[in-house]
Design a protein around this motif. Sequence first.
Motif, short mmCIF file in Angstrom:
data_model
loop_
_atom_site.label_atom_id
_atom_site.label_comp_id
_atom_site.label_asym_id
_atom_site.label_seq_id
_atom_site.Cartn_x
_atom_site.Cartn_y
_atom_site.Cartn_z
N ARG A 111 26.57 6.88 -32.11
CA ARG A 111 25.38 6.49 -32.88
C ARG A 111 24.69 7.68 -33.54
O ARG A 111 24.69 8.79 -32.99
CB ARG A 111 24.39 5.75 -31.98
CG ARG A 111 23.74 6.62 -30.92
CD ARG A 111 22.46 5.96 -30.40
NE ARG A 111 22.08 6.50 -29.10
CZ ARG A 111 20.96 6.16 -28.48
NH1 ARG A 111 20.13 5.29 -28.99
NH2 ARG A 111 20.66 6.69 -27.32
N SER A 112 24.02 7.42 -34.66
CA SER A 112 23.13 8.41 -35.27
C SER A 112 21.73 8.17 -34.69
O SER A 112 21.52 7.21 -33.93
CB SER A 112 23.10 8.23 -36.80
OG SER A 112 22.32 7.09 -37.13
N VAL A 113 20.76 8.99 -35.09
CA VAL A 113 19.40 8.82 -34.55
C VAL A 113 18.77 7.52 -35.02
O VAL A 113 17.79 7.04 -34.45
CB VAL A 113 18.47 10.00 -34.96
CG1 VAL A 113 18.88 11.25 -34.21
CG2 VAL A 113 18.48 10.22 -36.46
N LYS A 114 19.35 6.94 -36.06
CA LYS A 114 18.81 5.68 -36.59
C LYS A 114 18.99 4.51 -35.60
O LYS A 114 18.21 3.56 -35.61
CB LYS A 114 19.53 5.36 -37.90
CG LYS A 114 18.81 4.37 -38.75
CD LYS A 114 19.32 4.36 -40.17
CE LYS A 114 18.61 3.24 -40.92
NZ LYS A 114 18.75 3.32 -42.34
N ALA A 115 20.02 4.59 -34.77
CA ALA A 115 20.28 3.53 -33.79
C ALA A 115 19.42 3.79 -32.55
O ALA A 115 19.71 4.68 -31.76
CB ALA A 115 21.76 3.50 -33.43
N ILE A 116 18.36 3.00 -32.40
CA ILE A 116 17.39 3.26 -31.33
C ILE A 116 17.88 2.71 -29.98
O ILE A 116 18.75 1.83 -29.93
CB ILE A 116 16.00 2.67 -31.68
CG1 ILE A 116 16.10 1.15 -31.94
CG2 ILE A 116 15.39 3.39 -32.88
CD1 ILE A 116 14.76 0.47 -32.22
N ASP A 117 17.30 3.24 -28.91
CA ASP A 117 17.69 2.84 -27.55
C ASP A 117 17.57 1.34 -27.32
O ASP A 117 18.36 0.75 -26.59
CB ASP A 117 16.82 3.56 -26.51
CG ASP A 117 17.25 5.01 -26.30
OD1 ASP A 117 18.38 5.35 -26.73
OD2 ASP A 117 16.46 5.78 -25.73
N ALA A 118 16.54 0.71 -27.94
CA ALA A 118 16.33 -0.72 -27.74
C ALA A 118 17.56 -1.51 -28.21
O ALA A 118 17.88 -2.58 -27.66
CB ALA A 118 15.10 -1.19 -28.51
N VAL A 119 18.27 -0.99 -29.21
CA VAL A 119 19.46 -1.66 -29.75
C VAL A 119 20.71 -1.31 -28.95
O VAL A 119 21.55 -2.17 -28.67
CB VAL A 119 19.66 -1.29 -31.24
CG1 VAL A 119 21.04 -1.69 -31.73
CG2 VAL A 119 18.58 -1.96 -32.09
N THR A 120 20.83 -0.04 -28.57
CA THR A 120 22.08 0.42 -27.93
C THR A 120 22.03 0.34 -26.41
O THR A 120 23.02 0.66 -25.75
CB THR A 120 22.38 1.89 -28.31
OG1 THR A 120 21.37 2.72 -27.70
CG2 THR A 120 22.38 2.09 -29.82
#
Length: 347
Positions: A111-120
Amino acid sequence: MNDDDATGRGAEKAPRVVDGPSGTRLAVEALRAGDVVAIPTETVYGLAADATNELAIAKIFAVKGRPTNHPLIVHIGSADQLDDWAVDISDHAGALADAFWPGPMTLLVRRSVKAIDAVTGGRDTVGLRVPAHPVALELLNEFGGGVAAPSANRFGRVSPTTAAHVVADLGSDISLVLDGGPCSVGVESTIIDVSGETAVVLRPGGLSLEMISEVLGFRPVVEQPSAAVGESRAPGTLAMHYAPKARIVIASAETLADSLAVAVRDGGGKVGLLSPAYVRDVPEEIVVLEPAGGPENYAEVLYARLRQADRLGLTVLVCIPPTPDGRGLAVLDRLQRAAAAGLSTQD
Ligand code: TXA
Ligand code: MG
């Protein structure tokens, strides 16, 4: 399972079902407002929210009743956006994206920083997919950003393949359903982990192993799901998932007579049959569902048939799976998970 605090809506209002360009516009507005909205894809309907909005993501988990450490797939409008969401993209990932997007394939990438913890779910990978559905693509392109969406069913239940299924499952817990007609693929996307050196299939789905192998030049390993919570590399691909209320029994043409007899003896209720083609000489008390056809058609109708079994009040559904080629492998996988669920205490 209403959660009015999390969804901000009253319990009685049925969701609005919309379609066409004006429906898509309403759905985009809902996404921009931080709301959840059910959307069509070619695989199954998704419960969508702005992938960069943590509060909107929280609503998805509340409505589904799903553990928050189970990551969500981010849907994007084109493969060009892969670079926004991922880093260190492997050659395998690039080749698969080129070959199969838009399509029923989810790639797990770093993931890049755009993919937030809530999603991943706090993982270092993100699942990405460009869906091959005109309405979904129109929505994604109008919205512009990534849309996080799990299947639009309650946790552990059968995925919806029509707008009516979504309404039946989620009811007043959501306010908008974008209707794009029945899903043409009918089973979820194939999930391929390409975050490392190789490619591993974590969930068989709409894209066949044969087609993946052709592009990769080798047949990827298919990781077997585990019945135990937390052991699978793709949380949510547990053996207990995809369960109808009826107990699922897997049979073959050879064992069918025995399986039906045992089901009638032990089932204590109505017993049904689902098979690729009509079977002769089935005992009169068996409820014979319309045949599901070959692997592709079986995939398309599978979830509707499982729902029909529940509507008919069947206690046992004996299934002869299709051949495990093409989408047949995904069908077999879902039937095996449903059969495993019947043995557990899930209802
Ligand atoms: O066809 C589909 O894939 C549909 C449509 C709506 O796109 N979506 C879908 O989402 O089936 P969901 O959340 O019901 O199933 C996705 C699975 C989950 O089991 C999740 O745990 C897994 O993919 N997953 C997603 N991102 C992951 C990641 N970064 N690492 C491991 N597993 C991941
Ligand atoms: Mg799901």
